[in-house]
Design a protein around this motif. Structure first.
Motif, short mmCIF file in Angstrom:
data_model
loop_
_atom_site.label_atom_id
_atom_site.label_comp_id
_atom_site.label_asym_id
_atom_site.label_seq_id
_atom_site.Cartn_x
_atom_site.Cartn_y
_atom_site.Cartn_z
N LEU A 23 -76.89 14.57 9.84
CA LEU A 23 -76.67 14.05 11.20
C LEU A 23 -77.11 15.06 12.25
CD1 LEU A 23 -73.29 12.14 10.80
CD2 LEU A 23 -75.60 11.18 10.95
N GLU A 24 -76.85 16.32 12.00
CA GLU A 24 -77.33 17.37 12.91
C GLU A 24 -78.85 17.33 13.01
OE1 GLU A 24 -78.06 22.10 12.55
OE2 GLU A 24 -76.01 21.46 12.13
N ALA A 25 -79.52 17.21 11.87
CA ALA A 25 -80.98 17.18 11.84
C ALA A 25 -81.51 15.98 12.62
CB ALA A 25 -81.46 17.14 10.39
N LEU A 26 -80.91 14.82 12.40
CA LEU A 26 -81.37 13.61 13.07
C LEU A 26 -81.16 13.70 14.59
CD1 LEU A 26 -80.01 10.98 10.54
CD2 LEU A 26 -82.41 11.65 10.87
N ARG A 27 -80.11 14.38 15.00
CA ARG A 27 -79.84 14.53 16.43
C ARG A 27 -80.75 15.61 17.03
NH1 ARG A 27 -73.92 15.63 17.51
NH2 ARG A 27 -73.73 13.49 16.85
N ALA A 28 -80.91 16.74 16.33
CA ALA A 28 -81.66 17.87 16.87
C ALA A 28 -83.17 17.64 16.88
CB ALA A 28 -81.33 19.14 16.09
N ASN A 29 -83.68 16.99 15.85
CA ASN A 29 -85.13 16.78 15.71
C ASN A 29 -85.43 15.35 15.32
OD1 ASN A 29 -84.68 19.88 14.55
ND2 ASN A 29 -86.37 19.63 15.97
N LEU A 128 -97.43 16.08 13.58
CA LEU A 128 -98.59 16.88 13.98
C LEU A 128 -98.21 18.02 14.91
CD1 LEU A 128 -101.59 14.46 14.61
CD2 LEU A 128 -101.34 16.20 12.86
N SER A 129 -97.14 17.87 15.64
CA SER A 129 -96.72 18.92 16.58
C SER A 129 -95.89 20.02 15.90
CB SER A 129 -95.93 18.31 17.73
OG SER A 129 -94.76 17.69 17.23
N ASN A 130 -95.52 19.83 14.65
CA ASN A 130 -94.69 20.82 13.95
C ASN A 130 -95.58 21.84 13.23
OD1 ASN A 130 -92.80 22.26 12.48
ND2 ASN A 130 -91.64 20.43 11.86
N ASP A 131 -96.15 22.74 14.01
CA ASP A 131 -97.12 23.71 13.48
C ASP A 131 -96.53 24.60 12.39
OD1 ASP A 131 -99.18 22.79 15.13
OD2 ASP A 131 -98.60 24.14 16.75
N SER A 132 -95.31 25.03 12.55
CA SER A 132 -94.68 25.92 11.56
C SER A 132 -94.57 25.24 10.21
CB SER A 132 -93.31 26.36 12.06
OG SER A 132 -92.67 27.15 11.09
N ALA A 133 -94.05 24.02 10.18
CA ALA A 133 -93.92 23.29 8.92
C ALA A 133 -95.29 23.00 8.33
CB ALA A 133 -93.14 22.00 9.13
N ARG A 134 -96.24 22.61 9.15
CA ARG A 134 -97.59 22.32 8.65
C ARG A 134 -98.20 23.55 8.00
NH1 ARG A 134 -101.17 20.39 12.94
NH2 ARG A 134 -102.56 19.82 11.24
N ARG A 135 -98.06 24.71 8.63
CA ARG A 135 -98.59 25.95 8.05
C ARG A 135 -97.93 26.25 6.70
NH1 ARG A 135 -98.33 27.77 13.32
NH2 ARG A 135 -96.35 28.81 12.94
N THR A 136 -96.62 26.07 6.64
CA THR A 136 -95.89 26.31 5.39
C THR A 136 -96.38 25.36 4.30
OG1 THR A 136 -93.93 27.12 6.53
CG2 THR A 136 -93.62 26.30 4.29
N TYR A 137 -96.46 24.08 4.60
CA TYR A 137 -96.88 23.10 3.59
C TYR A 137 -98.30 23.39 3.10
CZ TYR A 137 -92.87 20.33 5.27
OH TYR A 137 -91.63 19.89 5.62
N HIS A 138 -99.19 23.69 4.02
CA HIS A 138 -100.58 24.00 3.64
C HIS A 138 -100.62 25.25 2.77
CE1 HIS A 138 -102.53 21.61 7.20
NE2 HIS A 138 -101.70 20.88 6.49
#
Length: 171
Positions: A23-29, A128-138
């Motif tokens: 629920l925190e995640a859904l509210r925060a992001n 697409l705007s989550n650059d940090s997660a995209r870099r990690t996944y790549h």
């Protein structure tokens, strides 16, 4: 931070901690998840408990700091007969104060390891705007295969997602 960190699969007995973090995640992001706070907040603890896999290939991994759940990432094998060779990484979230120390990377790595034992293809989607997660996944081996335009809508704002996959050789 000098907390004792542990990553493990969640169990049904973790339902309250998982529900609170979800629920925190859904509210925060809200732009990072297909579900919404409004959809999930009314769900009973028993409903949440039933969503936590107790056995089988599906799993939710939790990152604990001094016994408190601070991050999560899910893995699920598709349940359609023609898609049993594929799985999905979903629900990745790390509390803001725990970001930047490798917890998210470790959670994603756990999903990848689990998936490699059960499926040939692991799919994921990331804003697409989550650059940090995209870099990690790549960096962990995910390859993009497309962009889903207007994947999510929150009010009048649309969010695009990058579609990703990893193909395992030995699954």
């Amino acid at each position: 931070m000098t907390a004792k960190l542990l990553i493990r699969t969640l169990e049904p007995s973790d339902a309250q901690s998982y529900r609170d973090l979800r629920l925190e995640a859904l509210r925060a992001n809200p732009e990072a998840f297909g579900s919404s706070y409004e959809e999930e907040a009314p769900q009973s603890l028993e409903t949440v408990r039933a969503r936590i896999p107790a056995s089988g290939p599906n799993a939710i991994f939790g990152a604990f700091a001094d016994g408190r759940l601070v991050g999560m990432a899910g893995f699920a094998v598709y349940d359609r007969k023609k898609a049993l060779h594929k799985g999905l990484m979903w629900g990745v979230y790390v509390q803001a104060e725990w970001r930047g120390n490798g917890l998210g990377r470790e959670l994603v790595q756990r999903v990848i390891e689990r998936a490699s034992q059960h499926v040939i293809i692991l799919e994921a989607a990331v804003g697409l705007s989550n650059d940090s997660a995209r870099r990690t996944y790549h960096a962990l081996g995910f390859k993009p295969y497309g962009i889903e335009r207007k994947a999510l809508r929150i009010g009048d704002v649309f969010y695009d997602e990058e579609l990703l996959f990893i193909e395992f050789e030995n699954a």
